[in-house]
Every structure is written in structure tokens, then in C-alpha cells.
Design an enzyme around this catalytic site. Structure first.
Site, PDB file in Angstrom:
ATOM      1  N   GLU A  91       0.967  -1.256  -0.104  1.00 56.40           N
ATOM      2  CA  GLU A  91      -0.042  -0.094   0.041  1.00 56.40           C
ATOM      3  C   GLU A  91       1.093   1.293  -0.108  1.00 56.40           C
ATOM      4  O   GLU A  91       1.920   1.274   0.493  1.00 56.40           O
ATOM      5  CB  GLU A  91      -0.831   0.069   1.329  1.00 56.40           C
ATOM      6  CG  GLU A  91      -1.842  -1.133   1.519  1.00 56.40           C
ATOM      7  CD  GLU A  91      -2.642  -1.064   2.752  1.00 56.40           C
ATOM      8  OE1 GLU A  91      -3.141  -1.868   3.041  1.00 56.40           O
ATOM      9  OE2 GLU A  91      -2.294  -0.361   3.707  1.00 56.40           O
ATOM     10  N   CYS A 125       5.705  -7.430   7.845  1.00 60.73           N
ATOM     11  CA  CYS A 125       6.386  -6.871   8.548  1.00 60.73           C
ATOM     12  C   CYS A 125       6.672  -7.842   9.753  1.00 60.73           C
ATOM     13  O   CYS A 125       5.931  -8.618  10.362  1.00 60.73           O
ATOM     14  CB  CYS A 125       6.065  -5.329   9.467  1.00 60.73           C
ATOM     15  SG  CYS A 125       7.336  -4.779  10.518  1.00 60.73           S
ATOM     16  N   CYS A 132      -1.417  -3.029  15.015  1.00 61.14           N
ATOM     17  CA  CYS A 132      -1.364  -2.809  13.501  1.00 61.14           C
ATOM     18  C   CYS A 132      -1.657  -3.701  12.679  1.00 61.14           C
ATOM     19  O   CYS A 132      -1.334  -4.990  12.768  1.00 61.14           O
ATOM     20  CB  CYS A 132       0.344  -2.600  13.332  1.00 61.14           C
ATOM     21  SG  CYS A 132       0.922  -2.514  11.527  1.00 61.14           S
ATOM     22  N   GLY A 170       5.790  -2.349   7.015  1.00 56.94           N
ATOM     23  CA  GLY A 170       7.119  -2.877   6.844  1.00 56.94           C
ATOM     24  C   GLY A 170       7.897  -1.792   7.996  1.00 56.94           C
ATOM     25  O   GLY A 170       7.638  -0.510   8.351  1.00 56.94           O
ATOM     26  N   GLU A 171       9.022  -2.385   8.447  1.00 55.55           N
ATOM     27  CA  GLU A 171      10.017  -1.697   9.184  1.00 55.55           C
ATOM     28  C   GLU A 171      11.075  -1.085   8.273  1.00 55.55           C
ATOM     29  O   GLU A 171      11.990  -1.876   8.051  1.00 55.55           O
ATOM     30  CB  GLU A 171      10.281  -2.346  10.544  1.00 55.55           C
ATOM     31  CG  GLU A 171      11.703  -1.989  11.088  1.00 55.55           C
ATOM     32  CD  GLU A 171      11.664  -0.386  11.597  1.00 55.55           C
ATOM     33  OE1 GLU A 171      10.758  -0.204  12.405  1.00 55.55           O
ATOM     34  OE2 GLU A 171      12.474   0.303  11.164  1.00 55.55           O
ATOM     35  N   SER A 201      10.280   6.472   9.540  1.00 57.77           N
ATOM     36  CA  SER A 201       9.737   6.123  11.010  1.00 57.77           C
ATOM     37  C   SER A 201      10.016   4.631  11.355  1.00 57.77           C
ATOM     38  O   SER A 201      10.173   3.871  10.555  1.00 57.77           O
ATOM     39  CB  SER A 201       8.209   6.021  10.880  1.00 57.77           C
ATOM     40  OG  SER A 201       7.718   5.768  11.922  1.00 57.77           O
ATOM     41  N   SER A 224       8.654   5.424  16.789  1.00 60.02           N
ATOM     42  CA  SER A 224       7.234   4.761  17.326  1.00 60.02           C
ATOM     43  C   SER A 224       7.312   4.415  18.718  1.00 60.02           C
ATOM     44  O   SER A 224       7.909   3.173  19.004  1.00 60.02           O
ATOM     45  CB  SER A 224       6.777   3.709  16.293  1.00 60.02           C
ATOM     46  OG  SER A 224       6.545   4.168  15.061  1.00 60.02           O
ATOM     47  N   HIS A 226       5.121   4.704  21.703  1.00 58.51           N
ATOM     48  CA  HIS A 226       3.668   4.229  21.852  1.00 58.51           C
ATOM     49  C   HIS A 226       3.853   3.994  23.438  1.00 58.51           C
ATOM     50  O   HIS A 226       2.465   3.266  23.616  1.00 58.51           O
ATOM     51  CB  HIS A 226       3.542   3.014  21.180  1.00 58.51           C
ATOM     52  CG  HIS A 226       3.715   3.401  19.544  1.00 58.51           C
ATOM     53  ND1 HIS A 226       3.026   4.598  19.203  1.00 58.51           N
ATOM     54  CD2 HIS A 226       3.896   2.508  18.611  1.00 58.51           C
ATOM     55  CE1 HIS A 226       3.168   4.262  17.799  1.00 58.51           C
ATOM     56  NE2 HIS A 226       3.684   3.393  17.459  1.00 58.51           N
ATOM     57  N   CYS A 345      -2.125   1.721   8.269  1.00 60.73           N
ATOM     58  CA  CYS A 345      -1.348   0.806   7.605  1.00 60.73           C
ATOM     59  C   CYS A 345      -1.388  -0.535   7.502  1.00 60.73           C
ATOM     60  O   CYS A 345      -1.690  -1.343   8.531  1.00 60.73           O
ATOM     61  CB  CYS A 345       0.180   1.211   8.331  1.00 60.73           C
ATOM     62  SG  CYS A 345       1.446  -0.164   8.121  1.00 60.73           S
TER      63      CYS A 345
HETATM   64  S1  SF4 Z   1       3.476  -0.441  12.952  1.00 68.25           S
HETATM   65 FE1  SF4 Z   1       5.198  -0.602  11.692  1.00 68.25          FE
HETATM   66  S2  SF4 Z   1       6.719  -1.706  12.630  1.00 68.25           S
HETATM   67 FE2  SF4 Z   1       4.924  -2.053  13.874  1.00 68.25          FE
HETATM   68  S3  SF4 Z   1       4.195  -4.105  12.876  1.00 68.25           S
HETATM   69 FE3  SF4 Z   1       3.007  -2.298  11.804  1.00 68.25          FE
HETATM   70  S4  SF4 Z   1       4.318  -1.798  10.057  1.00 68.25           S
HETATM   71 FE4  SF4 Z   1       5.635  -3.138  11.435  1.00 68.25          FE
END
Ligand code: SF4
Length: 372
Positions: A91, A125, A132, A170-171, A201, A224, A226, A345
């Protein structure tokens, strides 16, 4: 046979160099493809004759295609579903803002309409954050630098993109080499995005944060966080076990010393988990010595299966008031966008996979329906 994208800049330059072709032709190819994405590589003008057979046998102008795009009802958000040549989808999201809205210091704000593109760096990810949608998919594969840049090419056909944020699937710091190469391409000819308009990020991959001041010194870093302590972080972000909060804060201190850049802190507001006033005080104490902007993110539930709830507006406002009033930390509340088109996301790809496995009809508009 899989072809490389011409936007896989390192691969294309290496091929050119070993064939004795000057790599200075590479950005000219990118310019042509950007303006003619449906072209054949034999159409690119003014290349040395040896370049054409090489390009045609190993590369494609684009290796992905825009399979669908969905506009939110307010038309401020467009979510792109992009199909890769390996059959997976990622995406990318276009978000439109008007920075002239509202007033600053009693005067009209300067600026104007802006478009930001949120790009993906991986399919799925590994980090498994519990709030997420992408985290529920597991990891499938890294994107190449070309596949990352192609998201910008697809979006640029819809609107002029001014900012890019790596906050999609993804990271990004787990796909470090491709990330660095993609940003180098985006900030060079012909895209010429300002590095200050690019934000990466991360959940806090410490060894990669340590390399950023050398490889990408002027792009923005968003972390992030959190949670204000290690226990809550581990509860909602399993990857936090490998990157303890104390060590992460030390790495950010060093990053800030080396780059003199402010750091953006992302904080998702989860009802009853991390949104109490006492958490705001913990976070304030943790960040008070940093140059940061905290962005409070109202949680966007992942379908009916989510084990989290959105914090009340009152809790979000109180949290902001504590950070601002007691700790003098600039704190914003993220504007919710694209709720009606699975704005968070990974939601669109996860929804699509669920619909496929349920044999349901696609929720997506066809590209032909786009108003562009
Ligand atoms: S928030 Fe970002 S790092 Fe965490 S699982 Fe989702 S895509 Fe991966």
C-alpha cells in the site's frame, strides 16, 4: 525471469559501469520513465547504442503496477494498492493537506495545499506490533529500492508529491540498504524532493539509528515509542524486547547530538493501556531533555478482531495538556484521515487477503474509476 526496475539505481549503475557506459545517463532514463511510465525502454532517447540491449534484457521501466486506488469520501486521502511482480501487494497512501487552514498567532497561516505520500518498505513486517494490521500479516519480503521509488512514480501520476513518509507497511530500518538507496534517488534528479520533506519512521532499531547520521543526515526521524516504559512497550510491541527503552533513548541522544535534528515521537493512544495522565508524566520526564515533537495518534481499530479500543477524546486532550503544560513539549494530535478506506497501515492488504480467502468481491475501485 524477474526483471529489475530501472529505479534499482545501484544495479543499473553497476550494469552500465561493467559495460563501459557512463552512469550519468541513469537519471536521464529516470526522467523519461517518470514522464512516460508506460514506455518501452527502447523509446528512451539519446542513450549510447550499447545501453539499449542491456536495458531491454535486464530491466523494466516499472516492475509494479497500480492495481487500484480508493478515494476517501472527503477526497483528502487516496489509498493505492500496488501489485509487485512477485504477486504480492503493498500500500501507499496520498494525504492532502492545506497548511493555510486555521490561524497562527492570530494571522492567516502561510503555505498552501500539500500532498504527502506514505510509502511501504516491506511486504508485511516482522515487528508484530499488536495494534497494527500489517503486524498481523507476518513478514513476506523486502522491497527493492526500485519498488520503493516506483510507489512515488505511481503517486506522481495522480498528484504532485511534496513530502514522503516511510510509515506504510514494514519497518524501513530492517530494509536499510534499499531505504538509503531509494531516498538518494528521491532526493536526486529528476524527483528532487528535499531531504527535509522525507521522514523515516522506526520502532527503534538501534544499530540502524546509529548509522543514520552518516547515511541520511538530513532526513527526519520519527520513532514509534507508543509507551513511556519498557513493560508497556513490550506488551504492545514485541520487538521492543530486543531494543530496550533505555538503550533506545541513549541512541536517540547520540543521534540528536550528531545531527542537531529534532526527533518526531509517535504515540498511539490505546484506551486503558498507555493513555492515563500518569503515562503522560512518565513520557514527559523521558523526553524533557530532547528536542522532540510528540504526535498523539488516535488508534484506528483493525476490524472487529482488535483487542484495543480508541482512547476517549478527553484522555487524548489531557495527555496533550500535560506534555505541553508541564514539560513544555510540542505535542500534536494526528488528524484522522481515510477512516472510510481502511486508512491504517496494512488494512487494505489485510482486508484484500481476507476477502480473497472468503471468496468475496473486491472492495476496491478499478484504476479506471480514478478521477485524475
Ligand atoms: S507498526 Fe510498523 S513496525 Fe509495527 S508491525 Fe506495523 S508496520 Fe511493522
Amino acid at each position: 525471469m524477474a526483471f529489475r526496475s530501472v529505479f534499482d539505481g545501484g544495479a543499473l549503475r553497476t550494469e552500465f559501469e561493467s559495460a563501459g557506459i557512463s552512469p550519468h545517463f541513469v537519471p536521464l532514463i529516470w526522467k523519461y520513465v517518470l514522464h512516460n511510465p508506460g514506455c518501452d525502454l527502447s523509446d528512451v532517447p539519446s542513450l549510447p547504442s550499447a545501453a539499449y540491449p542491456l536495458l531491454i534484457s535486464k530491466f523494466r521501466p516499472l516492475t509494479s503496477f497500480l492495481s487500484s486506488a480508493l478515494d476517501s469520501n472527503d477526497r483528502l486521502t487516496t489509498k493505492l494498492l500496488i501489485r509487485l511482480q512477485n504477486g504480492n501487494s503493498v500500500e501507499a497512501v496520498i494525504m492532502r493537506y492545506d497548511t493555510r487552514q486555521g490561524k497562527y498567532d492570530g494571522k492567516p497561516r502561510s503555505g498552501g495545499p500539500r500532498s504527502t505520500l506514505c510509502v511501504s518498505s516491506q511486504v508485511g513486517c516482522k515487528m508484530g506490533c499488536k495494534f497494527c494490521a500489517t503486524g498481523t500479516m507476518g513478514f513476506k519480503n523486502n522491497l527493492s529500492s526500485g519498488e520503493i521509488v516506483e510507489q512515488l512514480v505511481h503517486a506522481s501520476r495522480i498528484t504532485h508529491i511534496r513530502n514522503v513518509v516511510f510509515m506504510g507497511m514494514g519497518e524501513p530500518l530492517n530494509n536499510y540498504a534499499a531505504l538509503v538507496e531509494a531516498i538518494q534517488i528521491m532526493t536526486g534528479f529528476p524527483f528532487q524532493l528535499s531531504p527535509k520533506k522525507i521522514t523515516v519512521s522506526t520502532v527503534g532499531i538501534i544499530h540502524a539509528i546509529n548509522k543514520l547520521p552518516i547515511d541520511l543526515p538530513t532526513v527526519n526521524l520519527a520513532v514509534s515509542l507508543h509507551a513511556p516504559d519498557q513493560d508497556i512497550r513490550c506488551q504492545i510491541m514485541p520487538a521492543a524486547r530486543a531494543f530496550p527503552l533505555g538503550k533506545l533513548m541513549d541512541a536517540l541522544q547520540t543521534y540528536q547530538k550528531n545531527t542537531q535534528q529534532k526527533v518526531f515521537v509517535e504515540y498511539i493512544m490505546l484506551d486503558g493501556v498507555n493513555d492515563h495522565e500518569q503515562h503522560a508524566h512518565q513520557l514527559g520526564k523521558l523526553l524533557v531533555t530532547f528536542k522532540v515533537v510528540v504526535n498523539l495518534i488516535p488508534f484506528n481499530p483493525i476490524g472487529n478482531s482488535s483487542c484495543f479500543r480508541t482512547s476517549s477524546e478527553e484522555n487524548v486532550r489531557t495527555f496533550q495538556k500535560v506534555l505541553r503544560g508541564v514539560y513544555n513539549i510540542r505535542t500534536t494530535i494526528r488528524q484522522e484521515m481515510g477512516q472510510d478506506i481502511s486508512g491504517a497501515c496494512g488494512q487494505l492488504v489485510v482486508n484484500l487477503a481476507e476477502q480473497r480467502s472468503a471468496g468475496g468481491a473486491s472492495i476496491l475501485k478499478d484504476i479506471e474509476d480514478l478521477h485524475i
